[in-house]
Design an enzyme around this catalytic site. Structure first.
Site, PDB file in Angstrom:
ATOM      1  N   HIS A 290       0.803  -1.233   0.000  1.00 61.45           N
ATOM      2  CA  HIS A 290       0.000   0.000   0.000  1.00 61.45           C
ATOM      3  C   HIS A 290       0.830   1.274   0.000  1.00 61.45           C
ATOM      4  CE1 HIS A 290       0.960   0.225   4.278  1.00 61.45           C
ATOM      5  NE2 HIS A 290       0.621   1.491   4.207  1.00 61.45           N
TER       6      HIS A 290
HETATM    7  C1  UD1 Z   1      -1.726   6.089   5.466  1.00 62.30           C
HETATM    8  C2  UD1 Z   1      -0.418   6.569   6.076  1.00 62.30           C
HETATM    9  C3  UD1 Z   1       0.583   5.427   6.115  1.00 62.30           C
HETATM   10  C4  UD1 Z   1      -0.030   4.182   6.771  1.00 62.30           C
HETATM   11  C5  UD1 Z   1      -1.326   3.843   6.066  1.00 62.30           C
HETATM   12  C6  UD1 Z   1      -1.997   2.622   6.641  1.00 62.30           C
HETATM   13  C7  UD1 Z   1       0.054   8.928   5.598  1.00 62.30           C
HETATM   14  C8  UD1 Z   1       0.883   9.874   4.834  1.00 62.30           C
HETATM   15  N1  UD1 Z   1       0.180   7.639   5.282  1.00 62.30           N
HETATM   16  O1  UD1 Z   1      -1.503   5.749   4.103  1.00 62.30           O
HETATM   17  O2  UD1 Z   1       1.706   5.825   6.851  1.00 62.30           O
HETATM   18  O3  UD1 Z   1       0.872   3.103   6.655  1.00 62.30           O
HETATM   19  O4  UD1 Z   1      -2.208   4.965   6.161  1.00 62.30           O
HETATM   20  O5  UD1 Z   1      -3.110   2.281   5.898  1.00 62.30           O
HETATM   21  O6  UD1 Z   1      -0.690   9.354   6.462  1.00 62.30           O
HETATM   22  N2  UD1 Z   1      -8.820   5.335   0.995  1.00 62.30           N
HETATM   23  C9  UD1 Z   1     -10.098   4.836   0.925  1.00 62.30           C
HETATM   24  N3  UD1 Z   1     -10.729   4.506   2.086  1.00 62.30           N
HETATM   25  C10 UD1 Z   1     -10.133   4.662   3.294  1.00 62.30           C
HETATM   26  C11 UD1 Z   1      -8.824   5.165   3.343  1.00 62.30           C
HETATM   27  C12 UD1 Z   1      -8.177   5.487   2.196  1.00 62.30           C
HETATM   28  O7  UD1 Z   1     -10.659   4.662  -0.134  1.00 62.30           O
HETATM   29  O8  UD1 Z   1     -10.787   4.333   4.308  1.00 62.30           O
HETATM   30  C13 UD1 Z   1      -8.105   5.633  -0.262  1.00 62.30           C
HETATM   31  C14 UD1 Z   1      -8.266   7.012  -0.784  1.00 62.30           C
HETATM   32  O9  UD1 Z   1      -8.406   6.939  -2.170  1.00 62.30           O
HETATM   33  C15 UD1 Z   1      -6.944   7.673  -0.461  1.00 62.30           C
HETATM   34  C16 UD1 Z   1      -5.978   6.526  -0.483  1.00 62.30           C
HETATM   35  O10 UD1 Z   1      -6.740   5.381  -0.082  1.00 62.30           O
HETATM   36  O11 UD1 Z   1      -6.624   8.671  -1.364  1.00 62.30           O
HETATM   37  C17 UD1 Z   1      -4.833   6.664   0.429  1.00 62.30           C
HETATM   38  O12 UD1 Z   1      -5.222   7.053   1.730  1.00 62.30           O
HETATM   39  P1  UD1 Z   1      -4.272   8.040   2.592  1.00 62.30           P
HETATM   40  O13 UD1 Z   1      -4.998   8.595   3.742  1.00 62.30           O
HETATM   41  O14 UD1 Z   1      -3.579   8.965   1.671  1.00 62.30           O
HETATM   42  O15 UD1 Z   1      -3.173   7.165   3.171  1.00 62.30           O
HETATM   43  P2  UD1 Z   1      -2.728   5.655   3.086  1.00 62.30           P
HETATM   44  O16 UD1 Z   1      -2.159   5.313   1.765  1.00 62.30           O
HETATM   45  O17 UD1 Z   1      -3.801   4.773   3.639  1.00 62.30           O
END
Ligand code: UD1
Length: 351
Positions: free
Chosen positions: A202
């Protein structure tokens, strides 16, 4: 003493679970602010329910966005909530955008800030998590370090006077869950006795470059055992965007797992392939070999004795994913599973 935990992403809910219990056991008033960084039921609610974590006092509903908009929105919304609660401590967890936003809000409001999982370093400045953890440590009044190596990093950065070694709260929850699922197995998407590899991908460095993600998926698809992939929303979104299949060859994509399902599948797997910090450590604690698709790890202790192998070039995974667990007992460098109680004592002793 009144403590506010600020959390928003899945790994933070895992660390919050033992903390919430330890605060309750000590009679400490503990309130939770959920930033809403992770909002899917499988990424958030399932963890609150599964661990019996009390409902958040406030949910900021920040959702997805660029780093700046996500962090800024949390920061802007936190001020009035913290002003209302007037906590004695703000507790920030790990290295996400919710961590740095919580840290900035607390220090600017002159509320004492403690950082759980302080001192971890990848020394890779391309990782958003590295900025989040370094800046949070330097803002914090109290750095709660999980390992000796983390204490050494804090000392090198001049933070020793504000740092204390407490152990790792993830050991508490991982080993308790291991005992529970060993006694009473849970339903999981891979229930059979067939040998398999468990893989999670991820991290932005692996998912956000189409060529890199295509290489990772095709390498895993060629492995000789089924590769069960609990798919993070970021992985699903990027694979779709780049037209890459999560069902090619050996890959078997499944929905994100609950924590007991994850622990059970790690225990049953031949080995683990991951880019997650938490999963590397869980594989180590549950005595499964791990291959990490990154250049470096913050959890350097997992590399000792060959339990964890770094494979950024994807050149080792074909054989390393099939290897047996190393012989001999491993040291447990992450504490004995009482870290959450130690954290509570440290906060109480400083209030
Ligand atoms: C975040 C943390 C990372 C951690 C990870 C665990 C940061 C910079 N990164 O990354 O350190 O290891 O969480 O999961 O804070 N999305 C959904 N549903 C959700 C959550 C996310 O659809 O419930 C999608 C969205 O499209 C979003 C993408 O996942 O743009 C990424 O989510 P984001 O909050 O940017 O961080 P993670 O990649 O999950």
């Amino acid at each position: 003493m009144r403590v506010v935990s600020i959390v928003g992403a899945r790994p933070q809910f895992v660390k919050l679970a033992p903390m919430a219990k330890a605060f309750a056991a000590a009679g400490v008033e503990h309130l939770i602010i959920h930033t809403g960084q992770h909002y899917d039921a499988a990424m958030s609610d399932a963890f609150f329910r599964g661990f019996g974590i009390p409902d958040p006092y406030a949910h900021l509903g920040v959702g997805s966005g660029t780093h700046g908009s996500q962090t800024g929105s949390i920061l802007a919304q936190l001020d009035p909530v913290l002003a209302e609660i007037e906590p004695d401590w703000v507790l920030a967890y790990g290295d996400t955008n919710s961590t740095i936003a919580g840290a900035l809000s607390a220090v600017k409001m002159h509320i004492p800030l403690a950082h759980l999982e302080a001192g971890l370093r990848s020394h890779n400045r391309a990782m958003p998590e590295e900025h989040n953890r370094v800046l949070t440590d330097h803002a914090a009044d109290l750095c709660l370090a999980p390992t000796e190596a983390a204490m050494i990093s804090l000392e090198k950065e001049g933070l020793l006077g504000r740092s204390v070694l407490v152990g790792d709260v993830m050991v508490d929850v991982c080993l308790q869950t291991r005992d529970i699922v060993t006694a009473n197995p849970v339903d999981a998407p891979w229930d059979g006795n067939d040998d398999f590899i468990l893989a999670t991908i991820h991290r932005a460095e692996n998912t956000d470059d189409p060529k890199r993600l295509a290489d990772i998926l095709s390498t895993l698809a060629r492995l000789d055992l089924p590769v069960v992939v609990p798919a993070h929303p970021r992985l699903i979104a990027r694979a779709k965007e780049y037209g890459l299949s999560l069902e090619q060859g050996s890959l078997r994509a499944v929905n994100p797992l609950t924590y007991p399902q994850m622990v059970q599948l790690i225990l049953k797997s031949r080995s683990v392939v991951t880019d997650s910090g938490g999963v590397q450590k869980e594989a180590f604690l549950l005595e499964r070999p791990c291959t990490t698709l990154r250049q470096e790890t913050e959890w350097v202790e997992t590399l000792e004795g060959g339990w964890n192998i770094l494979d950024p070039a994807l050149s080792l995974v074909e054989s390393s994913a099939l290897r047996a667990a190393p012989q001999g007992t491993q040291l447990i460098p992450y504490g004995e599973g009482r870290a959450a109680h130690t954290v509570v004592s440290e906060l109480l002793g400083r209030s």
